[in-house]
Design an enzyme around this catalytic site. Sequence first.
Site, PDB file in Angstrom:
ATOM      1  N   GLY A   1       0.849  -1.188   0.000  1.00  0.00           N
ATOM      2  CA  GLY A   1       0.000   0.000   0.000  1.00  0.00           C
ATOM      3  C   GLY A   1       0.875   1.225   0.000  1.00  0.00           C
ATOM      4  O   GLY A   1       2.090   1.112   0.179  1.00  0.00           O
TER       5      GLY A   1
ATOM      6  N   CYS B   1       5.330  -6.249   1.357  1.00  0.00           N
ATOM      7  CA  CYS B   1       5.630  -4.822   1.386  1.00  0.00           C
ATOM      8  C   CYS B   1       4.980  -4.152   2.597  1.00  0.00           C
ATOM      9  O   CYS B   1       5.340  -4.457   3.723  1.00  0.00           O
ATOM     10  CB  CYS B   1       5.220  -4.174   0.079  1.00  0.00           C
ATOM     11  SG  CYS B   1       5.901  -2.530  -0.099  1.00  0.00           S
ATOM     12  N   TYR B   2       3.999  -3.287   2.397  1.00  0.00           N
ATOM     13  CA  TYR B   2       3.344  -2.658   3.549  1.00  0.00           C
ATOM     14  C   TYR B   2       2.769  -3.727   4.484  1.00  0.00           C
ATOM     15  O   TYR B   2       2.866  -3.615   5.711  1.00  0.00           O
ATOM     16  CB  TYR B   2       2.244  -1.712   3.064  1.00  0.00           C
ATOM     17  CG  TYR B   2       1.567  -0.971   4.199  1.00  0.00           C
ATOM     18  CD1 TYR B   2       2.208   0.075   4.855  1.00  0.00           C
ATOM     19  CD2 TYR B   2       0.285  -1.331   4.623  1.00  0.00           C
ATOM     20  CE1 TYR B   2       1.603   0.740   5.909  1.00  0.00           C
ATOM     21  CE2 TYR B   2      -0.324  -0.672   5.682  1.00  0.00           C
ATOM     22  CZ  TYR B   2       0.338   0.367   6.317  1.00  0.00           C
ATOM     23  OH  TYR B   2      -0.266   1.020   7.354  1.00  0.00           O
TER      24      TYR B   2
ATOM     25  N   HIS C   1       7.657  -6.856  -3.689  1.00  0.00           N
ATOM     26  CA  HIS C   1       6.395  -7.167  -4.372  1.00  0.00           C
ATOM     27  C   HIS C   1       6.564  -8.433  -5.221  1.00  0.00           C
ATOM     28  O   HIS C   1       6.947  -8.350  -6.384  1.00  0.00           O
ATOM     29  CB  HIS C   1       5.992  -6.013  -5.303  1.00  0.00           C
ATOM     30  CG  HIS C   1       5.502  -4.807  -4.567  1.00  0.00           C
ATOM     31  ND1 HIS C   1       4.224  -4.689  -4.099  1.00  0.00           N
ATOM     32  CD2 HIS C   1       6.133  -3.669  -4.213  1.00  0.00           C
ATOM     33  CE1 HIS C   1       4.073  -3.540  -3.487  1.00  0.00           C
ATOM     34  NE2 HIS C   1       5.229  -2.890  -3.545  1.00  0.00           N
TER      35      HIS C   1
ATOM     36  N   GLU D   1       4.361 -10.072  -6.596  1.00  0.00           N
ATOM     37  CA  GLU D   1       3.321 -10.164  -7.621  1.00  0.00           C
ATOM     38  C   GLU D   1       3.699  -9.499  -8.941  1.00  0.00           C
ATOM     39  O   GLU D   1       3.066  -9.745  -9.957  1.00  0.00           O
ATOM     40  CB  GLU D   1       1.995  -9.594  -7.095  1.00  0.00           C
ATOM     41  CG  GLU D   1       1.918  -8.062  -7.000  1.00  0.00           C
ATOM     42  CD  GLU D   1       2.528  -7.479  -5.708  1.00  0.00           C
ATOM     43  OE1 GLU D   1       3.287  -8.210  -5.034  1.00  0.00           O
ATOM     44  OE2 GLU D   1       2.253  -6.314  -5.397  1.00  0.00           O
TER      45      GLU D   1
ATOM     46  N   ASP E   1     -17.783 -10.322 -22.815  1.00  0.00           N
ATOM     47  CA  ASP E   1     -18.430 -10.584 -21.532  1.00  0.00           C
ATOM     48  C   ASP E   1     -19.841 -11.140 -21.691  1.00  0.00           C
ATOM     49  O   ASP E   1     -20.196 -12.141 -21.068  1.00  0.00           O
ATOM     50  CB  ASP E   1     -18.461  -9.314 -20.675  1.00  0.00           C
ATOM     51  CG  ASP E   1     -17.078  -8.701 -20.529  1.00  0.00           C
ATOM     52  OD1 ASP E   1     -16.094  -9.411 -20.799  1.00  0.00           O
ATOM     53  OD2 ASP E   1     -16.985  -7.518 -20.166  1.00  0.00           O
TER      54      ASP E   1
ATOM     55  N   LYS F   1     -10.866 -10.372 -16.520  1.00  0.00           N
ATOM     56  CA  LYS F   1     -11.076 -10.468 -17.980  1.00  0.00           C
ATOM     57  C   LYS F   1     -10.356 -11.664 -18.605  1.00  0.00           C
ATOM     58  O   LYS F   1     -10.922 -12.380 -19.436  1.00  0.00           O
ATOM     59  CB  LYS F   1     -10.591  -9.168 -18.631  1.00  0.00           C
ATOM     60  CG  LYS F   1     -10.960  -9.025 -20.083  1.00  0.00           C
ATOM     61  CD  LYS F   1     -12.341  -8.451 -20.183  1.00  0.00           C
ATOM     62  CE  LYS F   1     -12.767  -8.184 -21.606  1.00  0.00           C
ATOM     63  NZ  LYS F   1     -14.040  -7.429 -21.615  1.00  0.00           N
TER      64      LYS F   1
END
Length: 532
Positions: free
Chosen positions: A66, A93-94, A181, A183, A239, A387
């Site tokens: 964050g 991280c945070y 991070h 990710e 979608d 998506k």
Amino acid sequence: MSAAPPAAVHDNTAEPVLVVDFGAQYAQLIARRVREARVYSEIVPSTMPVAEMLARNPKAIILSGGPSSVYEEGAPTVDRALFEAGVPVFGMCYGFQLMATTLGGTVDNTGAREYGRTPLHVSKPGSTLFEGTPAEQSVWMSHGDACSAAPEGFTVTASTDVVPVAAFENDEKKLYGVQYHPEVMHSTHGQLVLEHFLYRGAGIEPTWTTGSVIEEQVEAIRKQVGTKRAICGLSGGVDSAVAAALVQKAIGSQLTCVYVDHGLMRKGETEQVEKDFVAATGVQLKVVDAKKRFLDALAGVSDPEEKRKIIGREFIRVFEQAEAEIVAEGSASGEPVEFLVQGTLYPDIVESGGGTGTANIKSHHNVGGLPEDLEFKLVEPLRQLFKDEVRMVGAELGLPDEIVQRQPFPGPGLGIRIVGEVTQERLDLLRDADAIAREELTAAGLDREIWQCPVVLLADVRSVGVQGDGRTYGHPIVLRPVSSEDAMTADWTRMPYEVLARISTRITNEVRDVNRVVLDVTSKPPGTIEWE
Ligand code: XMP
């Protein structure tokens, strides 16, 4: 298609991995990475009480990064109870710093900052998180404060030149944390470290697959709809197509789809819905040919906002009429139409603030946006999906690639890509030019790199040209290839000159009344992606 329910399906969504969102953009990316590891995840706000999180029966909890510093006044905190519930936790991280301070470690506001790619030194290469990864690896950092002492009971497993404690692990309590991070792609072994936490640390089995999503949804839809009927508006986009295909798989002929042909689609798109989609799914489709109605309503109108309003209004009227007809026609079973299928995605839900509960119909600026007074219950089988997952589900359901991989296309269609009045002749001309551009971009393998490439007709502009033996006075076509992550911002795509040259030559040769092709080299902002 058989309506018999499948044998017992393991419900992955009943025990999600919760990603606690501490702000910024990280939580969505983490949730996606967890799902890439074939584990179902959901995002919850950091303000959610711990008891509520635990009531979801999470298999594990991940604390995201964050923008705050743990020393800032009013910075989000975490209740110690979260670490004492026996649920495995991974702080990033945070989230890592919060974990450190909450559990009695030390985080210093040293001014020692690290941003961007940073070398990480792994001191315990066989640890739960780092097993099978190199002792030296590159990670993505973005922090000011630094952890200098891990809480009691934790083993420090990595450091950097600046941060003495860049990762810690407590196998007994199943608590783990990394300062960086994992990710983001720049953390070279980030996905493996995350998987190690999920599989080794938390003992989770990777069972979340596209196939399991389909099974779970089919079962859920059958339960929700029962013997009643449902309708679904198809826009030609990904979608609504995937949502309809899923519902069709679940309830078969209890579903009727409606496709409003407003005449503003690109070449081949209406046929894709009418023929290919129906062939792939066996769906009952009601096509409403409203081409003339839309053209009449748009006659004499050049103002973009006015055009959008007219198209939106006419769309709703035509859809309502079709819906009334379907309701009135009834069915052999005599069951009423009670449900409306919508292709709402997970980011729509997260961004509108509701991780759980019922979604509000996203009004958006979508021409598929339906009237608010429709008295239907919503079926939203994609509301847990990102998506790329929707595309995978579509492919698994056997939908044609042209539909599943389709780039974004605005609801008002070519109506907002003709600068000037919309006429049949101009639509035909633009459709031809657009088809050439799409064909060449696909042939050049650029469909992934380019987010979308609006092809725009400047109908009110003419320029002098020389074609064949004579002087011409034709219209310019604008190519607007853009690269983007989410269409909120975009840059013009630096695409190869040769491809541009081929498109230009073909359009000016093959499309009557076009004697000039220009390239739009504007980013967004300041320019929007569409011209109108
Ligand atoms: P702009 O032009 O605002 O477009 O930069 C951002 C993205 O939204 C698409 N777009 C629309 N999509 N209905 C839609 O469903 C609309 O009215 C509409 N207007 C723009 C556009 O193609 C781009 O992907």
